[in-house]
Design an enzyme around this catalytic site. Structure first.
Site, PDB file in Angstrom:
ATOM      1  CD  GLU A  91      12.085 -27.348  -5.929  1.00  0.00           C
ATOM      2  OE1 GLU A  91      11.112 -27.159  -7.014  1.00  0.00           O
ATOM      3  OE2 GLU A  91      12.066 -26.329  -5.936  1.00  0.00           O
ATOM      4  CB  CYS A 112      12.662 -23.911   2.126  1.00  0.00           C
ATOM      5  SG  CYS A 112      11.116 -23.447   2.314  1.00  0.00           S
ATOM      6  CB  CYS A 119       0.443 -26.422  -4.184  1.00  0.00           C
ATOM      7  SG  CYS A 119      -1.156 -25.257  -2.630  1.00  0.00           S
ATOM      8  CB  CYS A 123      -1.247 -18.793  -4.672  1.00  0.00           C
ATOM      9  SG  CYS A 123      -2.317 -19.261  -3.255  1.00  0.00           S
ATOM     10  CB  CYS A 126       2.018 -20.089  -6.571  1.00  0.00           C
ATOM     11  SG  CYS A 126       3.447 -21.121  -4.946  1.00  0.00           S
ATOM     12  CB  SER A 225       4.717 -20.546   5.543  1.00  0.00           C
ATOM     13  OG  SER A 225       3.385 -19.536   4.964  1.00  0.00           O
ATOM     14  CG  HIS A 250       1.111 -13.148  -0.745  1.00  0.00           C
ATOM     15  ND1 HIS A 250       1.746 -12.853  -0.118  1.00  0.00           N
ATOM     16  CD2 HIS A 250       0.980 -14.370  -0.687  1.00  0.00           C
ATOM     17  CE1 HIS A 250       3.146 -14.030  -0.177  1.00  0.00           C
ATOM     18  NE2 HIS A 250       1.777 -14.901  -0.287  1.00  0.00           N
ATOM     19  CG  ASN A 324      12.299 -15.229  -6.881  1.00  0.00           C
ATOM     20  OD1 ASN A 324      13.093 -14.734  -7.402  1.00  0.00           O
ATOM     21  ND2 ASN A 324      11.674 -15.405  -5.365  1.00  0.00           N
ATOM     22  CB  CYS A 367       9.741 -24.447  -2.321  1.00  0.00           C
ATOM     23  SG  CYS A 367      10.383 -24.769  -1.516  1.00  0.00           S
TER      24      CYS A 367
HETATM   25  N1  SAH Z   1       1.595 -22.947   1.364  1.00  0.00           N
HETATM   26  C1  SAH Z   1       2.125 -22.075   2.336  1.00  0.00           C
HETATM   27  C2  SAH Z   1       3.824 -22.116   2.553  1.00  0.00           C
HETATM   28  C3  SAH Z   1       4.956 -22.149   0.790  1.00  0.00           C
HETATM   29  S1  SAH Z   1       4.842 -21.339   0.232  1.00  0.00           S
HETATM   30  C4  SAH Z   1       2.356 -20.883   2.270  1.00  0.00           C
HETATM   31  O1  SAH Z   1       1.466 -20.261   1.344  1.00  0.00           O
HETATM   32  O2  SAH Z   1       2.454 -19.987   2.934  1.00  0.00           O
HETATM   33  C5  SAH Z   1       5.745 -20.086   1.063  1.00  0.00           C
HETATM   34  C6  SAH Z   1       6.377 -18.519   0.627  1.00  0.00           C
HETATM   35  O3  SAH Z   1       6.380 -18.338  -0.766  1.00  0.00           O
HETATM   36  C7  SAH Z   1       4.781 -18.374   0.586  1.00  0.00           C
HETATM   37  O4  SAH Z   1       4.011 -17.054   1.176  1.00  0.00           O
HETATM   38  C8  SAH Z   1       4.039 -18.570  -1.085  1.00  0.00           C
HETATM   39  O5  SAH Z   1       3.186 -17.019  -1.057  1.00  0.00           O
HETATM   40  C9  SAH Z   1       6.023 -17.668  -1.760  1.00  0.00           C
HETATM   41  N2  SAH Z   1       5.402 -17.632  -3.094  1.00  0.00           N
HETATM   42  C10 SAH Z   1       5.795 -18.674  -4.020  1.00  0.00           C
HETATM   43  N3  SAH Z   1       5.463 -17.792  -5.168  1.00  0.00           N
HETATM   44  C11 SAH Z   1       6.301 -17.161  -5.339  1.00  0.00           C
HETATM   45  C12 SAH Z   1       7.075 -16.337  -5.866  1.00  0.00           C
HETATM   46  N4  SAH Z   1       7.017 -16.819  -7.101  1.00  0.00           N
HETATM   47  N5  SAH Z   1       8.305 -15.641  -5.791  1.00  0.00           N
HETATM   48  C13 SAH Z   1       8.066 -15.208  -4.440  1.00  0.00           C
HETATM   49  N6  SAH Z   1       7.511 -15.582  -3.114  1.00  0.00           N
HETATM   50  C14 SAH Z   1       6.840 -16.631  -3.839  1.00  0.00           C
HETATM   51 FE1  SF4 Z   2      -0.379 -24.045  -2.413  1.00  0.00          FE
HETATM   52 FE2  SF4 Z   2       0.891 -21.911  -0.831  1.00  0.00          FE
HETATM   53 FE3  SF4 Z   2       1.590 -21.593  -3.856  1.00  0.00          FE
HETATM   54 FE4  SF4 Z   2      -0.528 -20.873  -2.567  1.00  0.00          FE
HETATM   55  S1  SF4 Z   2       1.268 -19.773  -2.368  1.00  0.00           S
HETATM   56  S2  SF4 Z   2      -0.094 -22.195  -4.180  1.00  0.00           S
HETATM   57  S3  SF4 Z   2      -0.745 -22.140  -0.823  1.00  0.00           S
HETATM   58  S4  SF4 Z   2       1.927 -23.210  -1.977  1.00  0.00           S
END
Ligand code: SAH
Ligand code: SF4
Length: 381
Positions: A91, A112, A119, A123, A126, A225, A250, A324, A367
């Protein structure tokens, strides 16, 4: 494996052209077709001699991304789901100017960008990590996300398509008249995947996107990021280019961060912040802490003191982002009152902080979610 032409820098192309006995100015013409006109086939490159085009066709691939799904209204946030050559889905998200988020206003458009399929960092909140990690994106797959959105924009806005110049003079005249417009002037490497886990491909793609002969996007308009890969943060600090850095924090204590981010076991806060100290020392640049507010997990006011201490020590500003919801995951965002109280507490502690206040922004979700949804729909068929 044949290399894709968009994975090479100008210097590398010049070296190849020299080997072939092609004059150096031909590289400039080729780059113009690739990055200014964004053509998708060799045949379009009409001012290159046929023999050279044949050589290029034989030596290099020229891949584009296939748009399989798009979500969102024009002039609002839009998600693009792309199919890669091997059928994998990724995406990109196009975000119109949002002064509250990243500073200056005007007609900026941010893209973005994803860096991996899936990944590996898992996390807990995510969508990107839910089905695990598939592979790293190649250099050209990162670069193409920008070009493919620009092409889409060109089609949508009905810009006259670029005339194919038949001679050098034609080319110069056509260039002045029909130089395709650029939409994207800001990049955030916050899509699917952990960018710093695909370090070499990412850095090369960013060099191409930053170069005046390539994407022409200023390094200061590119934010990388990371979930906190300490060794790669140090490596990034040693790079000459001045990218911006955002840390997905976080959690301001190991206890809270550990609960939602497994990466914290590998690089606990002490290690992460020491890498950030180094980054600060080398770059003297402001870092951004991304802090998603998740109800009952990290939104307690207890977190504001350690968060403020980290932000002050590292000269970081804090972006608070209401969580989200992700289908199938239990986490939710706190109420607006709790969000505002968290922000106010940080401000009281002299931290520069912003709170993303968009309403009902399902589409604004991070994303990874559109891909997951599509993969699951396809699997159910
Ligand atoms: N892996 C990298 C970059 C991609 S994630 C990272 O973690 O920084 C981009 C951002 O979206 C990160 O800050 C991540 O924590 C956040 N993110 C992931 N899932 C999310 C959600 N459901 N709601 C809001 N932010 C989210
Ligand atoms: Fe991967 Fe970033 Fe999502 Fe964590 S927040 S699972 S590092 S994409």
């Amino acid at each position: 494996m044949t290399h894709d032409i968009k994975s090479l820098t100008r210097e590398e192309l010049e070296a190849r052209f020299k080997e072939w006995g092609a004059p150096a100015y031909r590289v400039g013409q080729l780059l113009d077709w690739l990055y200014t006109r964004r053509v998708t086939g060799w045949d379009a490159m009409t001012n290159l001699p046929k023999a050279l085009r044949e050589k290029l066709t034989a030596e290099f691939a020229l891949h584009t991304l296939e748009l399989v799904r798009k979500q969102g209204a024009r002039d609002a946030t839009q998600k693009f789901l792309w199919k890669l050559n091997d059928g994998q889905l990724i995406e990109s998200v196009l975000i119109p100017a949002n002064p509250a988020l990243y500073g200056d206003a005007s007609d900026r458009h941010t893209l973005c960008v994803s860096t991996q399929v899936g990944c590996a960092y898992g996390c807990k909140f995510c969508a990107s990590g839910l089905d695990g990690w598939k592979r790293n994106l190649r250099v050209e797959e990162i670069v193409e996300q920008i070009l493919a959105v620009e092409r889409w924009n060109e089609r949508e806005s009905g810009q006259s398509s670029v005339v194919s110049p038949q001679s050098e003079q034609d080319a110069a005249a056509a260039k002045q008249k029909t130089e395709p417009l650029r939409l994207i002037n800001n990049l955030v490497i916050m899509g699917m995947g952990e960018p710093l886990a695909n370090y070499d491909n990412l850095l090369k793609a960013l060099r191409i996107l930053n170069a005046p002969w390539g994407g022409g996007i200023g390094a200061r308009k590119i934010t990388v990021s990371t979930s906190g890969l300490a060794p790669e943060i140090r490596k990034l600090a040693d790079e000459p280019l001045q990218f911006r850095l955002a840390i997905s924090l976080h959690g301001a204590t190991d206890e809270v961060r550990q609960r939602i981010m497994p990466v914290n076991r590998k690089y606990p806060l002490a290690e992460l912040t020491s890498a950030l100290d180094y980054y600060q020392w080398k770059k003297e640049r402001m870092i951004t802490f991304e802090y998603i507010l998740i109800a009952g997990v990290n939104d307690h006011l207890d977190q504001t003191r350690p968060l403020a201490a980290l932000a002050r020590r590292l000269h970081a500003k804090v972006n608070l982002i209401p969580y989200n919801t992700v289908e199938g995951l239990k986490w939710t965002r706190p109420t607006e009152e709790v969000q505002e109280a968290f922000l106010a507490a940080l401000e009281k502690l002299n931290v520069t902080a912003t709170l993303r206040r968009e309403k009902g922004g399902d589409i604004d979700a991070a994303c990874g979610q559109l891909r997951l949804k599509t993969e699951r729909e396809l699997a159910a068929k």
